[in-house]
Structures are given as structure tokens and as C-alpha cells.
Design a protein around this motif. Structure first.
Motif, PDB file in Angstrom:
ATOM      1  N   ASP A 150      -8.755   0.804  -4.659  1.00 14.49           N
ATOM      2  CA  ASP A 150      -8.576  -0.723  -4.201  1.00 14.49           C
ATOM      3  C   ASP A 150      -7.455  -1.387  -4.211  1.00 14.49           C
ATOM      4  O   ASP A 150      -7.195  -2.544  -3.683  1.00 14.49           O
ATOM      5  N   LYS A 151      -6.308  -0.646  -4.417  1.00 14.58           N
ATOM      6  CA  LYS A 151      -4.847  -1.063  -4.394  1.00 14.58           C
ATOM      7  C   LYS A 151      -4.372  -0.504  -2.962  1.00 14.58           C
ATOM      8  O   LYS A 151      -3.048  -0.776  -2.840  1.00 14.58           O
ATOM      9  N   GLY A 152      -4.908   0.006  -2.283  1.00 14.47           N
ATOM     10  CA  GLY A 152      -4.502   0.405  -0.884  1.00 14.47           C
ATOM     11  C   GLY A 152      -3.496   1.938  -0.882  1.00 14.47           C
ATOM     12  O   GLY A 152      -2.993   2.143   0.069  1.00 14.47           O
ATOM     13  N   VAL A 153      -4.001   2.816  -2.037  1.00 20.93           N
ATOM     14  CA  VAL A 153      -3.467   4.045  -1.894  1.00 20.93           C
ATOM     15  C   VAL A 153      -4.312   4.926  -1.289  1.00 20.93           C
ATOM     16  O   VAL A 153      -5.376   5.240  -1.614  1.00 20.93           O
ATOM     17  N   VAL A 154      -3.847   5.758  -0.282  1.00 19.62           N
ATOM     18  CA  VAL A 154      -4.580   6.762   0.465  1.00 19.62           C
ATOM     19  C   VAL A 154      -3.632   8.095   0.446  1.00 19.62           C
ATOM     20  O   VAL A 154      -2.451   8.172   0.292  1.00 19.62           O
ATOM     21  N   PRO A 210       0.747  -1.099   0.067  1.00 22.65           N
ATOM     22  CA  PRO A 210      -0.046   0.003  -0.230  1.00 22.65           C
ATOM     23  C   PRO A 210       0.827   1.307   0.020  1.00 22.65           C
ATOM     24  O   PRO A 210       2.140   1.359   0.465  1.00 22.65           O
ATOM     25  N   ILE A 211       0.244   2.166  -0.532  1.00 24.40           N
ATOM     26  CA  ILE A 211       1.135   3.488  -0.411  1.00 24.40           C
ATOM     27  C   ILE A 211       0.351   4.590   0.082  1.00 24.40           C
ATOM     28  O   ILE A 211      -0.881   4.812   0.256  1.00 24.40           O
ATOM     29  N   THR A 212       0.823   5.564   0.948  1.00 27.69           N
ATOM     30  CA  THR A 212       0.493   6.817   1.706  1.00 27.69           C
ATOM     31  C   THR A 212       1.071   7.912   0.632  1.00 27.69           C
ATOM     32  O   THR A 212       2.091   8.116   0.986  1.00 27.69           O
ATOM     33  N   LEU A 213       0.261   8.815   0.227  1.00 31.24           N
ATOM     34  CA  LEU A 213       0.590  10.027  -0.496  1.00 31.24           C
ATOM     35  C   LEU A 213       0.309  11.099   0.699  1.00 31.24           C
ATOM     36  O   LEU A 213      -0.675  11.378   1.127  1.00 31.24           O
ATOM     37  N   VAL A 214       1.562  11.617   1.014  1.00 28.96           N
ATOM     38  CA  VAL A 214       1.410  12.757   2.241  1.00 28.96           C
ATOM     39  C   VAL A 214       1.847  14.152   1.412  1.00 28.96           C
ATOM     40  O   VAL A 214       3.010  14.162   0.669  1.00 28.96           O
ATOM     41  N   TYR A 215       1.166  15.152   1.638  1.00 32.63           N
ATOM     42  CA  TYR A 215       1.573  16.469   1.028  1.00 32.63           C
ATOM     43  C   TYR A 215       1.058  17.520   2.132  1.00 32.63           C
ATOM     44  O   TYR A 215       0.557  17.197   2.877  1.00 32.63           O
ATOM     45  N   GLU A 216       2.031  18.463   1.859  1.00 31.67           N
ATOM     46  CA  GLU A 216       1.790  19.842   2.684  1.00 31.67           C
ATOM     47  C   GLU A 216       0.252  20.457   2.378  1.00 31.67           C
ATOM     48  O   GLU A 216       0.176  20.834   1.177  1.00 31.67           O
TER      49      GLU A 216
END
Length: 163
Positions: free
Chosen positions: A101-105, A66-72
Motif C-alpha cells: 500500500d506504500k508503493g513497494v514492488v 515508491p520503491i522497486t526491490l530488484v534482485y537477481e
């Protein structure tokens, strides 16, 4: 879990890594139309979408995590800067929907929290953010990349236990 940290602007900084350790990759990309033009248009947002879409796909294929996209979080008093940052943030959220559905938040963090974590003061300027980044990443090319590295490490240290 993989983390993609983004400093959203017409020149976007990025850092990619795991939940611990140094960044695997980082840099910055200029999405303005015509270098030096200072303008972001629909084409700029489309180019950003294409680049980030490719990055997400590559991370999913290579690491299968899974991926977490973190932005300011965009907090600014200048209309054009806010408009551009919100435009890029919208693209991030569209891609979150595409890969949900692929675990990207995706999530965002306040700039003062990132600055305080990285430098010890929530009022750090670009030069201090860059100097702090160069302590760990001597090759850091500019403040956009430095901010993305700070976001990555902030997320690793502060939010890792919440993932």
C-alpha cells in the motif's frame, strides 16, 4: 522512485539509489550463522528480514517515494545455493506484501542479462564483474556488492522507461 538492488545469497550485496545517477549506498552483509560457518538457517532469514525491513522503512521516511526491490533471479545448479537464494527471495516478497500500500514492488532479472549489460558478456565471472564495478566505484569491496551495483545500473538503464 527509489531502487533497492539485491544480490541474494548468504552474503547479500545491496545498492540503493534513484532511477538515475550513482548509488547512494552499497555494500554487502553476511547473514550466515557464525562467520565462516556457511550455514543459513531460519535465524539468517529473520536477520535479513529485519535488515531489509529497516532499509525499506528508512527509504520511505526519507524520500517518501515508491520503491522497486530488484534482485537477481536465482538460477543455479547447487541445491544449497538455490535453497538459500529462494529463501531470501521469499523474504523480499513478504516485505513487498507488507508495504504494498506504500508503493513497494519487487521484481527479478536474469543473471545473464545483468552480466551482459555490465560487462558485455553474459558469461562474466566474479572477477570481471568486480573489475567493472571498480571502474565506477573504486571502493567496491567484493563481488556481492559489485553484483548489486550492476543490478541497480541495469534497472536504471534498461527498465527505467517501464517504471
Amino acid at each position: 522512485m527509489r531502487i533497492i538492488a539485491l544480490d541474494l545469497a548468504s552474503t547479500t550485496g545491496f545498492a540503493v539509489g534513484a532511477t538515475t545517477g550513482p548509488a547512494d549506498d552499497s555494500g554487502s552483509l553476511d547473514f550466515r550463522l557464525g562467520k565462516g560457518a556457511g550455514k543459513c538457517t531460519g535465524k539468517s532469514f529473520y536477520d535479513f528480514y529485519e535488515w531489509l525491513d529497516d532499509l525499506i522503512q528508512a527509504q520511505l521516511i526519507i524520500f517518501q517515494e515508491p520503491i522497486t526491490l530488484v534482485y537477481e533471479r536465482p538460477l543455479c545448479n547447487f541445491y544449497n545455493t538455490v535453497r538459500v537464494a529462494h529463501g531470501f527471495a521469499t523474504v523480499v516478497q513478504v516485505l513487498e506484501g507488507k508495504y504494498q500500500d506504500k508503493g513497494v514492488v519487487c521484481t527479478n532479472v536474469p543473471p545473464t542479462s545483468i552480466k551482459k549489460f555490465w560487462t558485455g558478456t553474459g558469461r562474466a565471472d566474479k572477477e570481471l564483474m568486480l573489475a567493472t564495478a571498480r571502474e565506477q566505484y573504486p571502493q567496491c569491496g567484493g563481488h556481492d556488492q559489485a553484483d548489486a551495483l550492476a543490478i541497480l545500473h541495469f534497472w536504471q538503464e534498461v527498465y527505467d522507461e517501464k517504471i
